[in-house]
Motif scaffolding. Structure first.
Motif, PDB file in Angstrom:
ATOM      1  N   GLY A 147      35.478  44.624  31.567  1.00 45.20           N
ATOM      2  CA  GLY A 147      35.095  45.425  30.414  1.00 45.20           C
ATOM      3  C   GLY A 147      33.645  45.263  30.021  1.00 45.20           C
ATOM      4  O   GLY A 147      32.982  44.285  30.354  1.00 45.20           O
ATOM      5  N   ILE A 148      33.165  46.294  29.295  1.00 43.37           N
ATOM      6  CA  ILE A 148      31.805  46.298  28.741  1.00 43.37           C
ATOM      7  C   ILE A 148      31.900  46.659  27.274  1.00 43.37           C
ATOM      8  O   ILE A 148      32.512  47.672  26.922  1.00 43.37           O
ATOM      9  N   ASP A 149      31.300  45.869  26.407  1.00 45.95           N
ATOM     10  CA  ASP A 149      31.212  46.183  24.983  1.00 45.95           C
ATOM     11  C   ASP A 149      29.802  46.646  24.681  1.00 45.95           C
ATOM     12  O   ASP A 149      28.828  45.952  25.012  1.00 45.95           O
ATOM     13  N   ILE A 150      29.694  47.822  24.057  1.00 46.10           N
ATOM     14  CA  ILE A 150      28.364  48.300  23.658  1.00 46.10           C
ATOM     15  C   ILE A 150      28.333  48.488  22.144  1.00 46.10           C
ATOM     16  O   ILE A 150      29.321  48.886  21.525  1.00 46.10           O
ATOM     17  N   SER A 151      27.201  48.179  21.572  1.00 45.55           N
ATOM     18  CA  SER A 151      27.022  48.336  20.134  1.00 45.55           C
ATOM     19  C   SER A 151      26.596  49.765  19.824  1.00 45.55           C
ATOM     20  O   SER A 151      25.757  50.340  20.523  1.00 45.55           O
ATOM     21  N   LEU A 152      27.215  50.345  18.784  1.00 45.82           N
ATOM     22  CA  LEU A 152      26.837  51.706  18.390  1.00 45.82           C
ATOM     23  C   LEU A 152      25.507  51.738  17.651  1.00 45.82           C
ATOM     24  O   LEU A 152      25.004  52.799  17.308  1.00 45.82           O
ATOM     25  N   GLU A 153      24.948  50.558  17.417  1.00 47.49           N
ATOM     26  CA  GLU A 153      23.661  50.503  16.723  1.00 47.49           C
ATOM     27  C   GLU A 153      22.573  51.232  17.504  1.00 47.49           C
ATOM     28  O   GLU A 153      21.713  51.897  16.940  1.00 47.49           O
ATOM     29  N   TYR A 212      32.683  41.228  30.355  1.00 47.66           N
ATOM     30  CA  TYR A 212      33.761  40.241  30.395  1.00 47.66           C
ATOM     31  C   TYR A 212      34.871  40.688  31.341  1.00 47.66           C
ATOM     32  O   TYR A 212      34.927  41.854  31.756  1.00 47.66           O
ATOM     33  N   VAL A 213      35.751  39.749  31.675  1.00 40.67           N
ATOM     34  CA  VAL A 213      36.935  40.038  32.485  1.00 40.67           C
ATOM     35  C   VAL A 213      38.110  39.267  31.871  1.00 40.67           C
ATOM     36  O   VAL A 213      37.998  38.098  31.500  1.00 40.67           O
ATOM     37  N   GLY A 214      39.228  39.986  31.703  1.00 43.45           N
ATOM     38  CA  GLY A 214      40.435  39.377  31.155  1.00 43.45           C
ATOM     39  C   GLY A 214      41.587  39.482  32.130  1.00 43.45           C
ATOM     40  O   GLY A 214      41.638  40.406  32.955  1.00 43.45           O
ATOM     41  N   ASN A 215      42.539  38.543  32.025  1.00 46.79           N
ATOM     42  CA  ASN A 215      43.657  38.516  32.963  1.00 46.79           C
ATOM     43  C   ASN A 215      44.974  38.604  32.188  1.00 46.79           C
ATOM     44  O   ASN A 215      45.053  38.281  31.007  1.00 46.79           O
ATOM     45  N   LYS A 216      46.000  39.067  32.889  1.00 47.49           N
ATOM     46  CA  LYS A 216      47.314  39.183  32.261  1.00 47.49           C
ATOM     47  C   LYS A 216      47.820  37.834  31.742  1.00 47.49           C
ATOM     48  O   LYS A 216      48.601  37.769  30.790  1.00 47.49           O
ATOM     49  N   ASN A 217      47.428  36.738  32.408  1.00 49.04           N
ATOM     50  CA  ASN A 217      47.872  35.420  31.986  1.00 49.04           C
ATOM     51  C   ASN A 217      47.129  34.924  30.739  1.00 49.04           C
ATOM     52  O   ASN A 217      47.351  33.805  30.272  1.00 49.04           O
ATOM     53  N   GLY A 218      46.246  35.770  30.192  1.00 52.61           N
ATOM     54  CA  GLY A 218      45.524  35.428  28.973  1.00 52.61           C
ATOM     55  C   GLY A 218      44.180  34.789  29.206  1.00 52.61           C
ATOM     56  O   GLY A 218      43.421  34.559  28.259  1.00 52.61           O
ATOM     57  N   LYS A 228      34.614  40.947  44.809  1.00 49.59           N
ATOM     58  CA  LYS A 228      35.916  40.283  44.672  1.00 49.59           C
ATOM     59  C   LYS A 228      35.863  39.235  43.560  1.00 49.59           C
ATOM     60  O   LYS A 228      36.838  39.009  42.829  1.00 49.59           O
ATOM     61  N   ALA A 229      34.695  38.619  43.401  1.00 49.96           N
ATOM     62  CA  ALA A 229      34.539  37.556  42.403  1.00 49.96           C
ATOM     63  C   ALA A 229      34.616  38.083  40.981  1.00 49.96           C
ATOM     64  O   ALA A 229      34.729  37.310  40.034  1.00 49.96           O
ATOM     65  N   SER A 230      34.578  39.424  40.786  1.00 52.12           N
ATOM     66  CA  SER A 230      34.593  39.983  39.439  1.00 52.12           C
ATOM     67  C   SER A 230      35.873  39.649  38.694  1.00 52.12           C
ATOM     68  O   SER A 230      35.906  39.587  37.468  1.00 52.12           O
ATOM     69  N   GLU A 231      36.981  39.473  39.418  1.00 54.34           N
ATOM     70  CA  GLU A 231      38.260  39.216  38.751  1.00 54.34           C
ATOM     71  C   GLU A 231      38.439  37.743  38.376  1.00 54.34           C
ATOM     72  O   GLU A 231      39.417  37.374  37.739  1.00 54.34           O
ATOM     73  N   GLU A 232      37.490  36.912  38.752  1.00 55.40           N
ATOM     74  CA  GLU A 232      37.612  35.484  38.451  1.00 55.40           C
ATOM     75  C   GLU A 232      37.312  35.198  36.983  1.00 55.40           C
ATOM     76  O   GLU A 232      36.479  35.852  36.368  1.00 55.40           O
ATOM     77  N   THR A 233      38.025  34.222  36.414  1.00 48.05           N
ATOM     78  CA  THR A 233      37.722  33.730  35.064  1.00 48.05           C
ATOM     79  C   THR A 233      37.434  32.235  35.199  1.00 48.05           C
ATOM     80  O   THR A 233      38.342  31.409  35.268  1.00 48.05           O
ATOM     81  N   ALA A 234      36.150  31.929  35.297  1.00 54.23           N
ATOM     82  CA  ALA A 234      35.745  30.556  35.584  1.00 54.23           C
ATOM     83  C   ALA A 234      36.199  29.606  34.469  1.00 54.23           C
ATOM     84  O   ALA A 234      36.105  29.931  33.279  1.00 54.23           O
ATOM     85  N   LEU A 235      36.712  28.442  34.869  1.00 56.92           N
ATOM     86  CA  LEU A 235      37.181  27.456  33.905  1.00 56.92           C
ATOM     87  C   LEU A 235      36.022  26.524  33.499  1.00 56.92           C
ATOM     88  O   LEU A 235      34.882  26.684  33.914  1.00 56.92           O
ATOM     89  N   LYS A 236      36.380  25.514  32.683  1.00 55.78           N
ATOM     90  CA  LYS A 236      35.366  24.576  32.201  1.00 55.78           C
ATOM     91  C   LYS A 236      34.667  23.885  33.378  1.00 55.78           C
ATOM     92  O   LYS A 236      35.296  23.565  34.379  1.00 55.78           O
ATOM     93  N   ASN A 237      33.378  23.665  33.203  1.00 54.39           N
ATOM     94  CA  ASN A 237      32.544  22.966  34.183  1.00 54.39           C
ATOM     95  C   ASN A 237      32.416  23.728  35.502  1.00 54.39           C
ATOM     96  O   ASN A 237      31.955  23.190  36.491  1.00 54.39           O
ATOM     97  N   LYS A 238      32.879  24.985  35.483  1.00 56.80           N
ATOM     98  CA  LYS A 238      32.706  25.807  36.678  1.00 56.80           C
ATOM     99  C   LYS A 238      31.851  27.018  36.303  1.00 56.80           C
ATOM    100  O   LYS A 238      32.058  27.627  35.271  1.00 56.80           O
ATOM    101  N   ARG A 239      30.958  27.310  37.203  1.00 57.92           N
ATOM    102  CA  ARG A 239      30.050  28.439  36.962  1.00 57.92           C
ATOM    103  C   ARG A 239      30.569  29.682  37.666  1.00 57.92           C
ATOM    104  O   ARG A 239      30.950  29.616  38.837  1.00 57.92           O
TER     105      ARG A 239
END
Length: 794
Positions: free
Chosen positions: A224-230, A110-116, A78-89
């Motif tokens: 999301g996951i970003d992978i390098s084609l290298e 990374y995880v992104g939200n509709k609110n940006g 469930k915590a995967s959808e969280e986007t921790a703010l400053k000073n929060k881990r």
């Protein structure tokens, strides 16, 4: 005028014909060699590229699957959808960094939200350019990017962490990036499944990459996951040589990766470079022999569609110059031609000289005869000669060779039949041995085959070079327990402590019955003599109940299923002191051997309920010990052959076998060696006694019968020890025990390897070669075959 007849000479004629024929053969051979070499080269190239295609496809699938698995795992939190703010881990930060650490090809999670809002963990060590861009300091390992709204403004907060996830430094700046506007975010929201983007340029890396993403269920977030084609480029670069070019792209247009191709000035690297190839692929034009001409250079073209779970499939194209393919073959043909010319130059005088030599066929016949002497019958062949007498002699030699070969094979078949007959008789002798003698050879030969194929460690020099050596080991495996034919069934099958040919508990129970009846008779005698009837009956009842309990104690001890304590043993000895009166003569109806052991005592005689008598001791033949010394056996031989003492057997602490009986069972190894070393084995079977006689030895001199060490045992002997133990552990046809599972058996073998009871190298080969699984699938029951994690043992 009489016409002069023209004559030709044999030597010049034969020489000319031979030279002409040889020259013709050379020309034809070289021509055919070139033609078939070309066919072979193209076929080999295609096969090689097919393998490359399979590897690339497997690599793509593995990459897709691994990234899908990672997303699926994080989706569970469930915590995967969280986007921790400053000073929060972020609660999943350790898991995110561990995932990146274990998958070095991943650039970021990374995880992104509709609110940006946006939360990203980046592997700073994935690229030197990335380290330079962020001016990575020595202790910095991870970069955390947080984007959120603060006091009405969108800010980007960058945290640099060390390997212990402790903050080293941080940077705050205005946020420009908005995840909700990115193609991967929008595409993921439209799909229920994991999406895979087309390749695009990563600004941070200054290199292309691919994104895997999925909308988290019941939320406004996308993981999301970003992978390098290298990493894919590095993989592809190892697949082809420097002169071949490889391209991986989508939909015939969009280039994912390229190897050994330099883009020309102003050429779009996102478009596949060769128009000629595109034309062929798009129109499905069939090329002759897969050859295509580009820039006046002929190339061999290979095209393959890479299978994938995603709708957009990858395509693989490989180009290699024809000259490159044919280079080694052409070089060999030119070299062969040159060598042939040189040889032909020297051959001409030899041909001239050889025409007068007739002894060559005779020498060849002598060689064929030598093969017969060395029993290489299958290699005997007819010699090539036009001399009739020598040709007939050659046929005679071949026929004789075939006849000898057939006779020898029949002798081998007869011997093998006797061996298997003996082994099957041993297996059939006791219901507890099952098919042991039949299955041990199967497992032994399987392990020996794996050892021959392995060229590492102790197996580097080991090889069963021919069928004769394989048969030698197979015969040894079939005969490894032949000594059991001397072991009596009543010892092997001894199920209770008092059992010999029969279970003597019945004899002892009869004595209890006699004592029980004597108590009853005594009670009535006392009553008739004026004793109180009630008290006498009560007294008799108590004595008989105690008697029943004592018999139950003896019967329980007889089973031998539980370890006997010193208290249990003392109880048996105490019970044995009860007495009963024997009235019948025990010296009649006996065999001569029994009479010799029996001490005659007149009746009636008061005897103990249980006893260890002289007649219970069966003496051992002293010559047997001398026989053991002759064969260098290092075993402690019990004084007596058998000890049938009742107290002695009932007080066996563990199991049902006493010292003499256990020795008798172990003695089968000594008898195996004695039997086999007395046989006149031919040269090809000389090692049978050695291989068969050491499978109960250990590597540290604690085995039997010779207490050998590892250095004194050959690899085949050590292989047979592992095969013998594993078969016994997994055998499912033995009524006295449940068959162990595959994992249980491997675990036991591991303990034995650690204790130096079996060879650890052979045990590891047994696992790494897959021999344990091959055997299990064929000879174990389905319910025995469970999962084995061999990494715990190797």
């Amino acid at each position: 005028m009489k016409k002069t007849k023209f004559y030709i000479k044999i030597r010049p004629t034969i020489s000319f014909i031979l030279i002409a024929l040889i020259s013709s053969v050379i020309v034809v051979t070289l021509s055919l060699n070139y033609y078939f070499s070309k066919e072979l080269a193209f076929s080999a190239t295609k096969e090689k590229f097919d393998q490359i295609s399979q590897k690339v496809e497997q690599k793509v699938k593995e990459t897709d699957k691994r990234n899908n698995d990672i997303i699926s795992i994080f989706e569970l939190y469930k915590a995967s959808e969280e986007t921790a703010l400053k000073n929060k881990r972020h609660p999943l930060l350790p898991l995110l960094t561990t995932t990146l650490n274990n998958n070095p090809y991943i650039y970021a999670l990374y995880v992104g939200n509709k609110n940006g809002n946006f939360y990203e963990v980046i592997n700073l060590e994935i690229s030197k350019k990335l380290e330079e861009k962020y001016k990575k300091q020595k202790d910095e390992r991870w970069l955390i990017i947080k984007i959120y709204e603060e006091e009405g403004k969108r800010v980007q907060y960058e945290e640099f962490l060390n390997k212990n996830l402790e903050q080293v430094r941080s940077i705050k700046k205005e946020a420009i990036y908005n995840p909700s506007l990115r193609p991967w975010f929008l595409e993921a929201l439209k799909n229920n499944d994991i999406i895979k983007t087309k390749p695009y340029m990563y600004i941070n890396l200054e290199a292309k990459g691919i994104t895997y993403a999925k909308a988290i269920k019941n939320s406004n977030s996308v993981f999301g996951i970003d992978i390098s084609l290298e990493s894919i480029n590095n993989f592809l670069s190892n697949q082809v040589d420097s002169k071949s070019q490889l391209f991986l792209f989508k939909n015939t247009q969009e280039l994912i990766a390229s190897i050994n191709y330099s883009f020309k000035k102003n050429e779009n690297p996102n478009l596949f470079p060769y128009k000629e190839i595109l034309k062929v692929l798009n129109k499905q034009k069939v090329l002759k022999e897969n050859i295509i001409k580009i820039d006046n250079i002929e190339y061999f073209l290979y095209f393959s569609k890479i299978d994938s779970k995603y709708s957009e499939k990858e395509d693989l194209v490989i180009l290699t110059p024809i000259e490159n393919i044919m280079y080694s073959f052409t070089k060999k043909i030119y070299y062969s031609f040159f060598i042939t010319i040189v040889i032909l130059t020297f051959t001409i005088p030899l041909i001239w000289y050889s025409t007068k030599i007739l002894v060559n066929p005779i020498h060849k016949l002598a060689k064929e005869n030598e093969k017969i002497i060395n029993r290489n019958f299958e290699k005997v062949e007819n010699i090539n000669t036009n001399i009739k007498e020598l040709h007939e002699l050659s046929n005679s030699l071949v026929n004789m060779s075939n006849s000898l070969k057939e006779y020898e094979n029949k002798q081998k078949e007869l011997m093998d039949s006797f061996i298997k007959l003996l082994a099957n008789a041993i297996d059939a002798k006791s219901k507890y041995t099952g098919g042991h003698c039949e299955r041990v050879p199967i497992l032994t030969m399987l392990l020996a085959k794996k050892a021959s194929e392995c060229k590492e460690g102790i197996f580097k020099e080991f090889e069963l070079k021919n069928e004769e050596e394989k048969r030698e080991l197979s015969v040894a495996a079939w005969l490894h327990d032949c000594g059991k034919i001397t072991t009596p069934e009543y010892v092997v099958d001894k199920a209770t402590k008092l059992e010999t040919i029969y279970n003597r508990i019945h004899e002892i129970r009869t004595r209890f019955e006699v004592i029980h009846r004597d108590i009853t008779i005594k009670m009535y005698e006392n009553i008739l003599n004026g004793a109180n009837e009630t008290k006498e009956k009560q007294k008799a009842k108590l004595e008989q109940e105690e008697l029943i309990k004592e018999f139950e104690a003896i019967a329980k001890a007889n089973i031998g299923s539980e370890f006997m304590t010193d208290e249990d043993i003392e109880k048996i000895k105490e019970i044995s002191k009860r007495t009963w009166i024997r009235n019948f003569d025990n010296t009649i109806g006996l065999s001569n051997e029994e009479k010799q052991r029996l001490v005659s005592i007149q009746t009636p005689k008061i005897e103990n309920l249980l006893s260890d008598k002289l007649e219970h001791l069966i003496k051992r033949d002293p010559s047997q010990i001398k026989e053991y010394d002759k064969y260098n056996f290092k075993i402690e031989v019990p004084e007596y052959l058998y000890n049938l003492g009742e107290i002695y057997n009932l007080t066996i602490k563990k199991g049902t076998l006493n010292t003499e009986e256990r020795f008798k069972i172990n003695e089968h190894m000594a008898m195996t060696i004695i039997m086999l070393e007395q046989l006149p084995f031919p040269e090809g079977l000389k090692k049978v006694p050695e291989y068969a006689g050491a499978h109960h030895e250990t590597l540290i001199g604690t085995g039997y019968p010779r207490k050998l060490t590892k250095e004194q045992m050959s690899i085949p002997a050590r292989i047979m020890a592992v095969a013998d133990i594993f078969e016994a552990l997994t055998a499912s046809d033995r009524p006295y025990k449940d068959a162990k599972t595959l994992s249980e058996s491997i675990k036991i073998l591991n303990f034995m390897a650690k204790d130096k009871h079996i060879d650890e190298d052979i045990f590891k080969l047994f696992l790494t070669s897959g021999a344990y699984k091959e055997y299990a699938l064929k000879y174990l029951k389905k319910e025995q075959i469970d999962e084995v994690d061999i990494s715990k043992y190797i």
